[in-house]
Design a protein around this motif. Structure first.
Motif, short mmCIF file in Angstrom:
data_model
loop_
_atom_site.label_atom_id
_atom_site.label_comp_id
_atom_site.label_asym_id
_atom_site.label_seq_id
_atom_site.Cartn_x
_atom_site.Cartn_y
_atom_site.Cartn_z
N UNK A 100 94.97 6.02 76.65
CA UNK A 100 94.70 7.35 77.20
C UNK A 100 94.31 8.37 76.13
N UNK A 101 94.77 8.13 74.90
CA UNK A 101 94.42 9.07 73.83
C UNK A 101 93.05 8.79 73.23
N UNK A 102 92.40 7.69 73.65
CA UNK A 102 91.17 7.25 72.99
C UNK A 102 89.93 8.03 73.42
N UNK A 103 90.06 8.94 74.39
CA UNK A 103 88.93 9.72 74.94
C UNK A 103 87.88 8.84 75.61
N UNK A 104 88.26 7.64 76.03
CA UNK A 104 87.30 6.77 76.72
C UNK A 104 87.25 7.10 78.20
N UNK A 105 88.34 7.72 78.70
CA UNK A 105 88.53 7.82 80.14
C UNK A 105 87.80 9.04 80.72
N UNK A 106 86.89 8.81 81.66
CA UNK A 106 86.17 9.93 82.30
C UNK A 106 86.98 10.54 83.42
N UNK A 107 87.67 9.68 84.17
CA UNK A 107 88.41 10.14 85.34
C UNK A 107 89.56 9.18 85.62
N UNK A 179 88.36 5.72 105.01
CA UNK A 179 88.30 6.63 103.86
C UNK A 179 87.59 6.06 102.64
N UNK A 180 87.22 4.78 102.66
CA UNK A 180 86.62 4.19 101.46
C UNK A 180 85.23 4.75 101.17
N UNK A 181 84.47 5.01 102.25
CA UNK A 181 83.12 5.57 102.08
C UNK A 181 83.18 6.92 101.40
N UNK A 182 84.11 7.77 101.86
CA UNK A 182 84.24 9.11 101.26
C UNK A 182 84.65 9.01 99.79
N UNK A 183 85.57 8.11 99.51
CA UNK A 183 86.03 7.95 98.12
C UNK A 183 84.86 7.49 97.24
N UNK A 184 84.11 6.50 97.70
CA UNK A 184 83.01 5.97 96.89
C UNK A 184 81.92 7.01 96.69
N UNK A 185 81.58 7.76 97.75
CA UNK A 185 80.53 8.75 97.54
C UNK A 185 81.03 9.91 96.68
N UNK A 186 82.31 10.28 96.84
CA UNK A 186 82.88 11.34 95.99
C UNK A 186 82.85 10.94 94.52
N UNK A 187 83.17 9.68 94.27
CA UNK A 187 83.20 9.16 92.91
C UNK A 187 81.78 9.12 92.31
N UNK A 188 80.81 8.65 93.09
CA UNK A 188 79.42 8.59 92.62
C UNK A 188 78.92 9.99 92.27
N UNK A 189 79.21 10.94 93.16
CA UNK A 189 78.75 12.32 92.92
C UNK A 189 79.37 12.87 91.64
N UNK A 190 80.67 12.64 91.49
CA UNK A 190 81.39 13.16 90.32
C UNK A 190 80.82 12.55 89.03
N UNK A 191 80.51 11.25 89.07
CA UNK A 191 80.00 10.57 87.87
C UNK A 191 78.58 11.03 87.52
N UNK A 192 77.84 11.50 88.52
CA UNK A 192 76.46 11.96 88.27
C UNK A 192 76.43 13.35 87.66
N UNK A 193 77.51 14.12 87.86
CA UNK A 193 77.50 15.52 87.39
C UNK A 193 77.51 15.62 85.88
#
Ligand code: GTP
Ligand code: MG
Length: 193
Positions: A100-107, A179-193
């Motif tokens: 967790x300290x390695x700064x590799x984690x985006x989310x 809820x999986x569709x919402x989670x996947x699209x939320x994740x995709x959107x977040x990663x694109x920002x």
């Protein structure tokens, strides 16, 4: 949205963490909350090992996902499970802290059982991630175990108690796929920002 994935590494020590250039999304939560099941449900493949008995996942497992955009999904051993030797717990703690300290984690996706809400060790994890300023998406799991009529009041109560999150909260069931569709699209959107 179809995501294919493959296991690229299992790490028991920090030097086994694989090099790559993709954003990392990490599942954290108590043992048995459904981290590995959610990975399998999101990718529609049975790649991560799942068990009724807590403590199934023992290494840090990296799955490369061919999503839009591509990223690496990371399955961690759960916390709150004491039936391990002191030595193994200590190794695990050191690996996770370094990771967790390695700064590799985006989310981080922080998984919380929808029936119980945030328990004491979930709050400790929340505080730990806040201290490292790692963005968090909250995912309530096992939605199928809570009847439709109780869902709104349960969520309202958790929101009132408060929790830190950059995206979500998402309500999902790996069993019924709700809820999986919402989670996947939320994740995709977040990663694109
Ligand atoms: P550790 O690897 O021990 O940290 O656990 P984990 O968080 O990876 O949990 P895992 O995915 O192994 O699931 C634990 C148990 O919960 C299994 O019996 C799963 O079938 C069950 N489970 C997971 N997700 C759901 C869900 O959405 N609904 C229901 N009803 N059961 C679930
Ligand atoms: Mg697991």
């Amino acid at each position: 949205m179809l995501w294919r994935a493959q296991l690229i590494a299992c790490a028991y020590r920090y030097d086994q963490v694989p090099p790559h250039h993709l954003p990392e999304v990490v599942m954290v939560g108590r043992s048995n909350v459904g981290k590995s099941s959610l990975i399998n449900a999101m990718i529609g493949q049975r790649l991560a090992k799942v068990s009724k008995t807590p403590g199934k996942t023992r290494s840090v497992n990296f799955f490369e996902v061919q999503g839009d955009p591509p990223f690496v999904l990371v399955d961690l051993p759960g916390y709150g499970f004491a039936a391990r030797s002191g030595g193994e717990l200590e190794l695990w703690r050191r690996l996770i802290e370094r990771y967790f300290r390695s700064s590799r984690v985006s989310l981080v996706l922080q998984l919380v059982d929808f029936r119980h809400g945030f328990l004491k060790n979930d709050r400790q994890m929340e505080e730990y991630l806040a201290g490292l300023q790692i963005p968090v998406g909250v995912v309530f799991t096992k939605l199928d175990k809570v009847s439709g009529s109780r869902r709104k009041s349960a969520l309202d109560a958790y929101v009132k108690e408060g929790f830190r999150c950059s995206i979500g909260p998402f309500l999902v069931s790996s069993e019924t796929k709700e809820g999986l569709g919402d989670l996947k699209s939320g994740l995709s959107l977040w990663l694109k920002e």
